[in-house]
Design a protein around this motif. Structure first.
Motif, PDB file in Angstrom:
ATOM      1  N   UNK A   5      15.539  46.887  20.411  1.00 33.67           N
ATOM      2  CA  UNK A   5      14.764  46.227  19.363  1.00 33.67           C
ATOM      3  C   UNK A   5      14.379  47.212  18.254  1.00 33.67           C
ATOM      4  N   UNK A   6      13.925  48.398  18.633  1.00 32.74           N
ATOM      5  CA  UNK A   6      13.477  49.375  17.623  1.00 32.74           C
ATOM      6  C   UNK A   6      14.646  49.947  16.826  1.00 32.74           C
ATOM      7  N   UNK A   7      15.780  50.150  17.467  1.00 35.23           N
ATOM      8  CA  UNK A   7      16.956  50.631  16.733  1.00 35.23           C
ATOM      9  C   UNK A   7      17.436  49.560  15.748  1.00 35.23           C
ATOM     10  N   UNK A   8      17.344  48.300  16.147  1.00 36.80           N
ATOM     11  CA  UNK A   8      17.706  47.206  15.254  1.00 36.80           C
ATOM     12  C   UNK A   8      16.780  47.156  14.028  1.00 36.80           C
ATOM     13  N   UNK A   9      15.552  47.631  14.204  1.00 37.05           N
ATOM     14  CA  UNK A   9      14.592  47.698  13.096  1.00 37.05           C
ATOM     15  C   UNK A   9      14.826  48.924  12.200  1.00 37.05           C
ATOM     16  N   UNK A  10      15.788  49.784  12.594  1.00 36.84           N
ATOM     17  CA  UNK A  10      16.153  50.920  11.756  1.00 36.84           C
ATOM     18  C   UNK A  10      15.524  52.253  12.147  1.00 36.84           C
ATOM     19  N   UNK A  11      14.909  52.313  13.333  1.00 34.77           N
ATOM     20  CA  UNK A  11      14.283  53.558  13.780  1.00 34.77           C
ATOM     21  C   UNK A  11      15.239  54.373  14.645  1.00 34.77           C
ATOM     22  N   UNK A  12      15.043  55.680  14.634  1.00 34.63           N
ATOM     23  CA  UNK A  12      15.729  56.569  15.572  1.00 34.63           C
ATOM     24  C   UNK A  12      14.845  56.613  16.816  1.00 34.63           C
ATOM     25  N   UNK A  13      15.411  56.301  17.967  1.00 34.55           N
ATOM     26  CA  UNK A  13      14.599  56.138  19.167  1.00 34.55           C
ATOM     27  C   UNK A  13      15.140  56.985  20.311  1.00 34.55           C
ATOM     28  N   UNK A  14      14.232  57.669  20.994  1.00 39.60           N
ATOM     29  CA  UNK A  14      14.551  58.382  22.225  1.00 39.60           C
ATOM     30  C   UNK A  14      13.529  57.971  23.271  1.00 39.60           C
ATOM     31  N   UNK A  15      13.843  58.297  24.515  1.00 39.95           N
ATOM     32  CA  UNK A  15      12.909  57.937  25.577  1.00 39.95           C
ATOM     33  C   UNK A  15      12.884  59.008  26.656  1.00 39.95           C
ATOM     34  N   UNK A  16      11.804  59.007  27.403  1.00 40.50           N
ATOM     35  CA  UNK A  16      11.719  59.791  28.619  1.00 40.50           C
ATOM     36  C   UNK A  16      10.921  58.967  29.622  1.00 40.50           C
ATOM     37  N   UNK A  17      11.159  59.242  30.897  1.00 43.52           N
ATOM     38  CA  UNK A  17      10.609  58.368  31.923  1.00 43.52           C
ATOM     39  C   UNK A  17       9.586  59.026  32.830  1.00 43.52           C
ATOM     40  N   UNK A  18       9.151  60.230  32.498  1.00 41.37           N
ATOM     41  CA  UNK A  18       8.095  60.845  33.308  1.00 41.37           C
ATOM     42  C   UNK A  18       7.136  61.603  32.412  1.00 41.37           C
ATOM     43  N   UNK A  19       5.912  61.682  32.870  1.00 43.74           N
ATOM     44  CA  UNK A  19       4.902  62.417  32.127  1.00 43.74           C
ATOM     45  C   UNK A  19       5.220  63.896  32.022  1.00 43.74           C
ATOM     46  N   UNK A  20       5.890  64.424  33.049  1.00 46.16           N
ATOM     47  CA  UNK A  20       6.224  65.852  33.058  1.00 46.16           C
ATOM     48  C   UNK A  20       7.132  66.236  31.903  1.00 46.16           C
ATOM     49  N   UNK A  21       8.113  65.405  31.627  1.00 38.19           N
ATOM     50  CA  UNK A  21       9.051  65.739  30.549  1.00 38.19           C
ATOM     51  C   UNK A  21       8.555  65.295  29.172  1.00 38.19           C
ATOM     52  N   UNK A  22       7.493  64.502  29.125  1.00 39.48           N
ATOM     53  CA  UNK A  22       7.039  63.899  27.869  1.00 39.48           C
ATOM     54  C   UNK A  22       6.616  64.937  26.832  1.00 39.48           C
ATOM     55  N   UNK A  23       5.781  65.881  27.206  1.00 38.08           N
ATOM     56  CA  UNK A  23       5.258  66.842  26.224  1.00 38.08           C
ATOM     57  C   UNK A  23       6.385  67.692  25.635  1.00 38.08           C
ATOM     58  N   UNK A  24       7.310  68.133  26.476  1.00 44.75           N
ATOM     59  CA  UNK A  24       8.452  68.915  25.984  1.00 44.75           C
ATOM     60  C   UNK A  24       9.311  68.081  25.035  1.00 44.75           C
ATOM     61  N   UNK A  25       9.502  66.812  25.377  1.00 39.25           N
ATOM     62  CA  UNK A  25      10.303  65.919  24.536  1.00 39.25           C
ATOM     63  C   UNK A  25       9.609  65.673  23.196  1.00 39.25           C
ATOM     64  N   UNK A  26       8.293  65.549  23.203  1.00 37.26           N
ATOM     65  CA  UNK A  26       7.544  65.363  21.954  1.00 37.26           C
ATOM     66  C   UNK A  26       7.732  66.575  21.051  1.00 37.26           C
ATOM     67  N   UNK A  27       7.623  67.769  21.623  1.00 33.28           N
ATOM     68  CA  UNK A  27       7.780  68.995  20.831  1.00 33.28           C
ATOM     69  C   UNK A  27       9.196  69.143  20.286  1.00 33.28           C
ATOM     70  N   UNK A  28      10.180  68.692  21.037  1.00 36.83           N
ATOM     71  CA  UNK A  28      11.583  68.812  20.625  1.00 36.83           C
ATOM     72  C   UNK A  28      11.973  67.744  19.596  1.00 36.83           C
ATOM     73  N   UNK A  29      11.529  66.513  19.799  1.00 35.40           N
ATOM     74  CA  UNK A  29      11.967  65.360  18.996  1.00 35.40           C
ATOM     75  C   UNK A  29      11.120  65.153  17.735  1.00 35.40           C
ATOM     76  N   UNK A  30       9.890  65.617  17.728  1.00 31.70           N
ATOM     77  CA  UNK A  30       8.962  65.444  16.601  1.00 31.70           C
ATOM     78  C   UNK A  30       8.879  63.977  16.150  1.00 31.70           C
ATOM     79  N   UNK A  31       8.430  63.089  17.038  1.00 35.87           N
ATOM     80  CA  UNK A  31       8.407  61.665  16.672  1.00 35.87           C
ATOM     81  C   UNK A  31       7.334  61.352  15.635  1.00 35.87           C
ATOM     82  N   UNK A  32       7.576  60.288  14.885  1.00 35.39           N
ATOM     83  CA  UNK A  32       6.580  59.765  13.946  1.00 35.39           C
ATOM     84  C   UNK A  32       5.607  58.839  14.679  1.00 35.39           C
ATOM     85  N   UNK A  33       6.010  58.367  15.871  1.00 31.63           N
ATOM     86  CA  UNK A  33       5.195  57.462  16.674  1.00 31.63           C
ATOM     87  C   UNK A  33       5.603  57.595  18.134  1.00 31.63           C
ATOM     88  N   UNK A  34       4.607  57.443  19.019  1.00 30.31           N
ATOM     89  CA  UNK A  34       4.868  57.460  20.460  1.00 30.31           C
ATOM     90  C   UNK A  34       4.418  56.127  21.053  1.00 30.31           C
TER      91      UNK A  34
END
Length: 122
Positions: free
Chosen positions: A21-50
């Motif tokens: 749904x979000x890609x169809x709206x024109x956003x670049x989207x990534x995901x992670x499925x655990x809290x452990x990897x979340x902070x590292x992924x945030x620092x790497x991906x630099x999202x505009x929204x979580x």
């Protein structure tokens, strides 16, 4: 440049649906499925929204928001919390970067409006 959204959610079916749904709206989207990897992924991906689930393996959503709020660079990233438990909304009331709360199961149209508001597209 597309705005980036990071989905932190442990249910694969929800991740797949939100990504589609979000890609169809024109956003670049990534995901992670655990809290452990979340902070590292945030620092790497630099999202505009979580989009952040409350109950996650490794580190829960409230702990992730605390880590973000204690970090100068990450504390300004807007967060939309998703949960099936209405009472968990109270956990996030004191964090200014938490822009909205979305109850599961959510109505996709409503979630998209919340995303656009939080990311500045409305």
């Amino acid at each position: 440049m597309k705005k980036r959204i990071l989905i932190i959610e442990d249910e694969s079916s929800i991740v797949e649906l939100l990504m589609l749904v979000l890609m169809r709206e024109g956003y670049e989207v990534k995901s992670c499925q655990s809290g452990r990897e979340a902070v590292a992924m945030i620092k790497e991906f630099h999202p505009h929204l979580i989009l952040l689930d409350v109950m996650l393996p490794g580190m829960d959503g409230a702990s992730i928001v605390r880590v973000l709020s204690d970090d100068e660079q990450l504390g300004s990233i807007p967060v939309i919390v998703t949960s099936a438990l209405a009472e968990s909304q109270k956990l996030f009331a004191t964090y200014p970067q938490v822009k909205d709360f979305c109850m599961k199961p959510f109505v996709l149209k409503d979630l998209i409006i919340k995303v656009k508001q939080a990311i500045g597209d409305l």
